[in-house]
Structure formats: C-alpha cells, structure tokens
Write a protein that holds these residues in place. Sequence first.
Motif, PDB file in Angstrom:
ATOM      1  N   ASN A  66      -7.164  -5.051  -5.797  1.00 32.46           N
ATOM      2  CA  ASN A  66      -8.585  -4.714  -5.746  1.00 32.46           C
ATOM      3  C   ASN A  66      -8.978  -4.079  -7.082  1.00 32.46           C
ATOM      4  O   ASN A  66      -8.138  -3.448  -7.731  1.00 32.46           O
ATOM      5  CB  ASN A  66      -8.862  -3.720  -4.612  1.00 32.46           C
ATOM      6  N   GLY A 103      -3.101  -2.939  -2.104  1.00 29.00           N
ATOM      7  CA  GLY A 103      -4.168  -2.336  -1.327  1.00 29.00           C
ATOM      8  C   GLY A 103      -4.771  -1.126  -2.016  1.00 29.00           C
ATOM      9  O   GLY A 103      -5.090  -1.162  -3.199  1.00 29.00           O
ATOM     10  N   ASN A 104      -4.918  -0.017  -1.286  1.00 30.85           N
ATOM     11  CA  ASN A 104      -5.505   1.186  -1.863  1.00 30.85           C
ATOM     12  C   ASN A 104      -4.670   1.731  -3.017  1.00 30.85           C
ATOM     13  O   ASN A 104      -5.199   2.199  -4.012  1.00 30.85           O
ATOM     14  CB  ASN A 104      -5.652   2.280  -0.792  1.00 30.85           C
ATOM     15  N   THR A 106      -7.982  -0.473  -6.921  1.00 28.66           N
ATOM     16  CA  THR A 106      -6.622  -0.110  -6.514  1.00 28.66           C
ATOM     17  C   THR A 106      -6.037   0.905  -7.483  1.00 28.66           C
ATOM     18  O   THR A 106      -6.146   0.752  -8.699  1.00 28.66           O
ATOM     19  CB  THR A 106      -5.713  -1.354  -6.491  1.00 28.66           C
ATOM     20  N   THR A 132      -6.465   1.713 -12.687  1.00 24.49           N
ATOM     21  CA  THR A 132      -7.086   0.892 -11.650  1.00 24.49           C
ATOM     22  C   THR A 132      -6.569  -0.544 -11.708  1.00 24.49           C
ATOM     23  O   THR A 132      -5.946  -0.963 -12.689  1.00 24.49           O
ATOM     24  CB  THR A 132      -8.609   0.862 -11.808  1.00 24.49           C
ATOM     25  N   ASP A 146       0.872  -1.170   0.000  1.00 24.22           N
ATOM     26  CA  ASP A 146       0.000   0.000   0.000  1.00 24.22           C
ATOM     27  C   ASP A 146       0.911   1.222   0.000  1.00 24.22           C
ATOM     28  O   ASP A 146       1.116   1.866   1.026  1.00 24.22           O
ATOM     29  CB  ASP A 146      -0.907  -0.011   1.229  1.00 24.22           C
TER      30      ASP A 146
END
Length: 273
Positions: free
Chosen positions: A100, A80-81, A103, A190, A50
């Motif tokens: 994700n 993560g983010n 992400t 993304t 992250d």
Amino acid sequence: MFWPFNQKATKQIARIEISGAIGSGTRKAVLKALREVEERKYPALLLRIDSPGGTVGDSYEIYRALQRLQPKVQIVASYGNISASGGVYIGMGAPNIMANPGTLTGSIGVILRGNNLEKLLERVGVSFKVIKSGPYKDILSFDRQLTAPEEQILQTLIDSTYEQFVNTVAESRRLDPATVRTFADGRIFTGEQAVEFGVVDRLGSEEDARLWLAELSGLDPDKAKLQTIEERKPLLSRILQSQVSGFTTVVSAADWVQFEMSTSGQPLWLYRP
C-alpha cells in the motif's frame, strides 16, 4: 488441521498470512502451509505480510522456503499496514512485491537487547556467584554491565547479521549492496518510498495483488479466488477472538511481552517503535 484437499486447487490462488511478531510458532505454521501449497499444486501464492519482523533464524527459514518454492509457484508478497525488518526479509523470498502507498516498511537492520537488573538486585540485596569456562560465557548476563570487549564481540555479531540482510536485499532486488546501505540504516519508510528505493515493485491493495497473480499465472481473474491456508484454531480461541476489542488488545499485549522476554539477548530483525 489444514483445509481438506480441494480438486479445484489448480484454479485457485493460495493465500498465507503472516501477522504479528515472527517467532518459532510463526515459522512452523508458515512452513507447514508452504508444504501444503506445494503438495496441492497451487499455481500461485499470495503472501500477505503484516508484521514488524522478529527473530533472525525464523525469518531466514521462511525466506529460504519461499525461495525453494519459486520455480514451482508464482508468488506475490502483499504488504499490509506494516512489513518491516524481518517482514521485509521474508518478502525478499517473493520475486514480486506489492505494498500500500502508506505501508510502513523498511527498518532494515539488526537489534539485540539484554535486560540489566544490576542496580535493582543491589537494592534488594541479591547477588549471584558465577563459575564459567571462559570470560564471555555469561555475556549479556542480566546482573552486571557489559564489558568493553563484550560490546565489541556483540557488535561484530550484529555487523555480520546486518551484512547478511543487506546482501539478501541486494541479490533479491537486483541492487548494488552500496545502494541498499543508503536506506538500510534502520529507518522506516512508506510503501511509496519503497518503490523509489527498488524494494517494492508496485503499489496496490491485496485485491490488486490477487489480480496481478492471476495475470502472472495465466488464471482467469474472475475465477481465481483466494484460498487461505491456515491451521484451524481451537474453539475456545475462536470464541475469545470474537469478544470485545479491549480483551483482544490485552491478549495481544500479553503475547508481545512474552515475545520480548523470550527473545532477550537474541539478534532480531525487528522494528521497535
């Protein structure tokens, strides 16, 4: 200190988290944790990233350590983010990558910034006398503008580091370098787009990454729990972290400013929003 030796380590999945800007402190902690994974013979490692990236050298050393660990340990990188720039480079050290759908990743490229305070110094009447061995010894000096030859030198340096990044992504993800360059222009994208580009394998959460690792390493998914390997922070740090979120935000902002100042003039694999 790290977690004490656990006789059941062979039935667990090691977890290492990389968060925040990547610098020398991150490198030292992660390399120590990776040695712990190897010494305790964990069959699998979940690398949770992250991070917006950071320094080139520190990111590279973590990537190389992951490469050396690959033959002995199954590795899945879980984004993560955000896992951008140097975070992506580190992720290339894992043969399996999950993110994700939302992400923020990408930002494949290099940036170098210097501080130019020439006008401010003139205003306050401060000047410097510089004696140097060559015309470029004080390149990126904060008290004057760059010259055209200096800009060319720095651009060559950036181009070389960029090619290293592109070639690493191409080799790790089995892509043609020309294909990588079509999306390696500094843009962010993304996790869903990253799968389309071929730089991420699957979409899913950290729990999905754990289940994937259990499958890859032949572990019982119901029994293969995550064991986070990290240095135990001093008591004062743990108390401060438990305080109000506003204080934590101030501390994080101060850390970021310190990182910015300490890396001025260095090539960075870093996403700068």
